[in-house]
Design an enzyme around this catalytic site. Structure first.
Site, PDB file in Angstrom:
ATOM      1  N   ASP A 140       0.846  -1.194   0.000  1.00 52.50           N
ATOM      2  CA  ASP A 140       0.000   0.000   0.000  1.00 52.50           C
ATOM      3  C   ASP A 140       0.880   1.242   0.000  1.00 52.50           C
ATOM      4  OD1 ASP A 140      -2.294   1.722   0.227  1.00 52.50           O
ATOM      5  OD2 ASP A 140      -3.356   0.079   1.221  1.00 52.50           O
ATOM      6  N   HIS A 176     -13.469  -0.939  -7.828  1.00 56.15           N
ATOM      7  CA  HIS A 176     -14.681  -0.116  -7.965  1.00 56.15           C
ATOM      8  C   HIS A 176     -14.416   1.372  -7.739  1.00 56.15           C
ATOM      9  CE1 HIS A 176     -16.190  -0.007  -3.484  1.00 56.15           C
ATOM     10  NE2 HIS A 176     -14.888   0.172  -3.569  1.00 56.15           N
ATOM     11  N   GLY A 199       4.376   1.420  -1.989  1.00 56.58           N
ATOM     12  CA  GLY A 199       4.424   1.715  -3.414  1.00 56.58           C
ATOM     13  C   GLY A 199       3.082   2.183  -3.935  1.00 56.58           C
ATOM     14  N   ASP A 200       3.017   2.352  -5.243  1.00 59.63           N
ATOM     15  CA  ASP A 200       1.827   2.838  -5.939  1.00 59.63           C
ATOM     16  C   ASP A 200       1.436   1.789  -6.967  1.00 59.63           C
ATOM     17  OD1 ASP A 200      -0.028   4.079  -7.619  1.00 59.63           O
ATOM     18  OD2 ASP A 200       0.942   6.041  -7.470  1.00 59.63           O
TER      19      ASP A 200
END
Length: 334
Positions: A197, A243, A223-224
């Site tokens: 995350d 979502h 991280g991304d």
């Protein structure tokens, strides 16, 4: 006029009922009533409320079974009202408080304008949801409690409903505080986990998983997910992530996961999967909240998920039903 068999009138009445529930949850009335009945004056004193106004709310709550009158001017909790206590199993207090929070309430009331313009009024007025929650820590804490309470049945049901036997490493992508990962790791002592995350989230996750007793079997990676996710997982989990994004960004997230997956790895997408017809489904109600809060975030049907996953080089292998009308989409590389 009666609400019987009239969905419009029933919905209009629901707004007033929610306002009373929100008042009870925000003032903590249920916690003060936990040890037995109180007079309106006593409860108002403990809640810091205006007694005549509180009396009207309690009278309304009594009419639909949340409290019960025990004397001329005294009330007690019912079994339904007890779920508005904080910190008890099955508590719904955080859910009510979150939906009644000022910015959330504004967002839902602004859906007509969001639909007219095609842009979330919430985002334009308050900024992206998670930025807003970070800048408003009280609301952020309520939101976190709400998400845990909303997901509790799914968290507990995930390791029962899906066969994780033989999985060596489970990578929870955008795993948040790690409740999903902890539930699976507790059920499978031989498994190891990776929680991935943003840097701002990982320290909180580390504390939570330590409290759950599984931190020693978990690797924490910052991280991304738009850039890359960790490699080496047997199973990757995306729970309530896809979502949040429109199709283009959702495909980017899925593409990052696909690039990290080995040929025999599996991806689990945990979301509401809407029926392709017009039958009722909880996810359709949630979808309107997504419209209000994100604009472009959306719940999707089974066929829409199939198309989305296909764009990222993945194919649906099966769909597993979870508690609370949620579902787990299993996908494999193609």
């Amino acid at each position: 006029m009666t609400s019987e068999d009239d969905p419009i009138w029933e919905t209009l009445l629901g707004l007033s009922r929610f306002a009373s529930l929100s008042t009870m949850a925000e003032l903590g009335c249920a916690d003060h009533l936990a040890d037995g009945p109180l007079t309106v004056a006593e409860l108002a004193g403990r809640c810091g409320a205006h007694a005549p106004s509180l009396r009207r709310v309690l009278r309304h709550l009594a009419s639909f079974g949340i409290v019960e009158r025990t004397a001329e001017d005294a009330f007690v909790l019912t079994r339904h009202g007890a779920r508005l206590r904080g910190g008890v199993p099955g508590s719904q207090r955080a859910a009510v408080r979150m939906l009644g929070e000022h910015a959330f309430w504004t967002a839902l009331g602004s859906v007509p304008e969001t639909v007219r313009r095609g842009r979330s009024v919430f985002v334009e007025r308050f900024g992206p949801l998670y930025n807003y929650l970070a800048a408003n820590p009280d609301s952020g804490r309520i939101f976190d409690d709400y998400m845990v309470a909303r997901s509790l049945a799914v968290i507990e049901g995930l390791p029962r409903c899906y066969d994780f036997s033989g999985v060596g490493t489970l990578i929870d992508v955008a795993g948040g505080r790690g409740h999903m990962l902890a539930s699976v790791l507790r059920a499978h002592p031989e498994m190891r986990g990776v929680l991935f995350d943003l840097p701002s989230v990982v320290p909180v996750a580390r504390e939570c998983l330590s409290a759950e007793g599984v931190a020693e079997r978990t690797r924490f990676v910052e991280g991304d997910f738009f850039d890359a996710v960790p490699e080496g997982g047997d199973v990757y989990l995306l729970a309530s992530v896809i979502h949040n994004w429109d199709d283009a960004d959702a495909t980017r997230v899925l593409g990052s996961v696909r690039r990290a997956m080995g040929s025999r790895a599996r991806l689990l997408v945990l979301e509401y999967v809407l029926p392709d017809d017009d039958s009722p489904h909880l996810g359709k109600d949630v979808d309107i909240r997504m419209l209000a809060l994100f604009g472009e975030g959306t719940e999707r049907t089974h066929s829409e998920y199939g198309t989305l996953l296909g764009k990222a080089g993945l194919a649906v292998s099966r769909v597993v039903d979870l508690p609370g009308q949620a579902a787990l989409i299993e996908a494999v590389p193609v």
